[in-house]
Scaffold this active site. Sequence first.
Site, mmCIF file in Angstrom:
data_model
loop_
_atom_site.group_PDB
_atom_site.id
_atom_site.type_symbol
_atom_site.label_atom_id
_atom_site.label_comp_id
_atom_site.label_asym_id
_atom_site.label_seq_id
_atom_site.Cartn_x
_atom_site.Cartn_y
_atom_site.Cartn_z
ATOM 1 N N SER A 1 4.692 2.248 -5.247
ATOM 2 C CA SER A 1 5.521 3.035 -6.164
ATOM 3 C C SER A 1 4.703 4.157 -6.771
ATOM 4 C CB SER A 1 6.071 2.155 -7.290
ATOM 5 O OG SER A 1 5.080 1.921 -8.274
ATOM 6 N N ASP A 2 5.375 5.241 -7.121
ATOM 7 C CA ASP A 2 4.715 6.192 -8.004
ATOM 8 C C ASP A 2 4.516 5.479 -9.337
ATOM 9 O OD1 ASP A 2 3.578 8.454 -9.081
ATOM 10 O OD2 ASP A 2 5.154 9.790 -8.376
ATOM 11 N N TRP A 3 3.586 5.966 -10.129
ATOM 12 C CA TRP A 3 3.176 5.273 -11.349
ATOM 13 C C TRP A 3 4.317 5.307 -12.378
ATOM 14 C CZ3 TRP A 3 0.166 4.934 -7.599
ATOM 15 C CH2 TRP A 3 -1.081 4.332 -7.643
#
Length: 714
Positions: free
Chosen positions: A234-236
Amino acid sequence: MTDFSKEIEELLSKLTLEEKITMIHGAGFFRTGEVERLNIPAFYFSDGPMGVRSEFKNDEWMPYGPDDDFVTYLPSNSAIASTWNTELAYESGKVLGEEARGRAKDMILAPGVNIKRDPRCGRNFEYLSEDPRVIERMCVPIIKGIQESDVSACVKHYAVNNQETGRMAVDTEVDERTLREIYLPGFKAALLEAGSLSVMGAYNKFRGEQCCESKVLLDKILREEWNYDGTIVSDWGGVHSTEEAANSAMDIEMSVTPDFDDYFFAKPLIKAVEDGVIAEETVNEKVRNTLRLMYRLKMLGSEVNARKAGAYNTKEHREKAYKTASESIILLKNENKILPLNKNKFKKVAVIGANADVMHSFGGGSAEIKALYEVSPLMGIKMALGGNHKVTYSKGYHVPSKAMNATESWQAESTNTDAELEYPYVIRSKPGQFAEINKGLFDEAINAAKEADVVIFVGGLDHNYDIEGKDRDDIKLPYDQDIIIEKLLDVREDMVIVLNAGSPVEMPWIDKAKSVVFTYYAGLEGGSALADVLFGDVNPSGKLSESFPYKLEDTVTYKNGQFGSKEKVVYEEGVFYGYRYYEKENINVMFPFGYGLSYTEFKYDDFNVKSCGNGSFEVCFSVENMGDVDGMEAVQVYAGENNPTVERPVKELKAFTKVSVKKGEKASVSLMLNKADFAYYDVEKKDFITNSGDYTIYIGASSSDIKFKTTVTI
């Protein structure tokens, strides 16, 4: 790739549920948890596309202490793309991979392959091009170079992530044909051709689903259609739920807050499994993908001791960064052959403009790094000229600054969906806001220009405008630069104008200017490379990988009004954006896609397009250097269907290469087009098809500078 299934299943059988969970979520801002009992190490990540980011404390967005994390500051992805040189793309990737491994990282969060759909996007400087074929051909060698060092690339941001406004929640609606022809090819090439071991889900929604939880993007396309067995990260802060994300193909959840045990893939996932809401086999599959990545990187298994160590800040890395920077610089205009400047014909040089004396490396959001050094344009010019020339510097215009407290960090608030992200060190000004201050700066600059033999203006954008989390309101030059440029041109029409930016800017003075040079953020040797181009030690060979319109109002995304909505954006333009749109509507642009000048002249000749059967063609021609200096030319081949059954662009880029031609010599070029290069996506058949019929093949120096065209039949 080696099949580690047996080892993975054996290790998986020994893991408890809690141990499995610790492997698939952040246990620090840039690491997962380890399973010490089974010698499974933590997995370490780092941004970003322009170099390995500085070290942070595990649970605070603060530097961790010693200054041992300075690194080579690499040219941006936009700069790499403007070289049109796949070999340099590979070398840039190799440097990035070696430095990531040298800093003990397991994954570098790069490259960025999102389409440059609108010039206002704040992260455009991190991306390669407006064109999917450029992205495909340039991202593949970058990724291969990265992964040679036993470190994973992580291609991002998947998918249709083309604006920063409302980035955590904006819902993007893209029709299937446009998705397949424009927005997915770069990712497909990155994962299937380059073999990127990881892909990062985007922040935005796609057709109502968060990208990091999307069954369409992650399960249907990645896992089922493409049979991708790499790791999805995932993106952060991109995961928004436990159940939806867990039941998708997302493997590892990362975020920006220090409550690691409360992440969606942490205690909430354990509870969901224990309550029977999520099957443990669902968790097992995520762990398998994570373990497979570790085996491939030699973090586990029999080859642990053979894993490459990497290196950072080497002399070789700096030399490669310089080479890429020097080929990325684009000569946009050069009337009366003002450039190159002959050092023997002048003594006094006036350098004007705030961008001449700015360090860009520690800015831009997650692309920020601690550069070992950075040669500014002013420093590069002074270094190139030495002590026998007098170089004066005038700031030219006021750039407001904002002091940043050492305890401030934008990162912790970067996923806030309730308000526009405010960076502690970013401040923008309105036109005329600092008119009184600028009056004095303008006068100083004009006086300096009058007294000098040569005047070089260095302006453009900076990381107040090219930055993660914020889009631009327009594409005008900030800080009243257009005013001072006009004033300076009134007194020095021979002024050399250098613009540094991450995407197009308007140039209302372009007809008056004689010489214009454009450079993207070009890394730690950017100033040296620029000086070498200005003074003729390097012949410029960069070309635009995006169109430069005269004004924002010419862009299709401005006209349909869909860019910048915080709630929903419909890609109404379909495949017709960038040069595809301008050609369809016969709109003149300031500088077309693929454009860039040289200090020499190239002649294209000996054209021959021959059929190789099964819808494939060999495109042959020669490029002759007609001038008196050696040069390089990025040659381009386009194709278009003559009588399409669906509306298609006039032509689309299909192949390119960069050739080096010594003065007075001729180089032969041969490029292949396959049947698939003439295809479009048929929404009814749900596949790419190539119609029988006539097609036009174009050979050119840019999308508008076509040297030869011919009709072929499939």
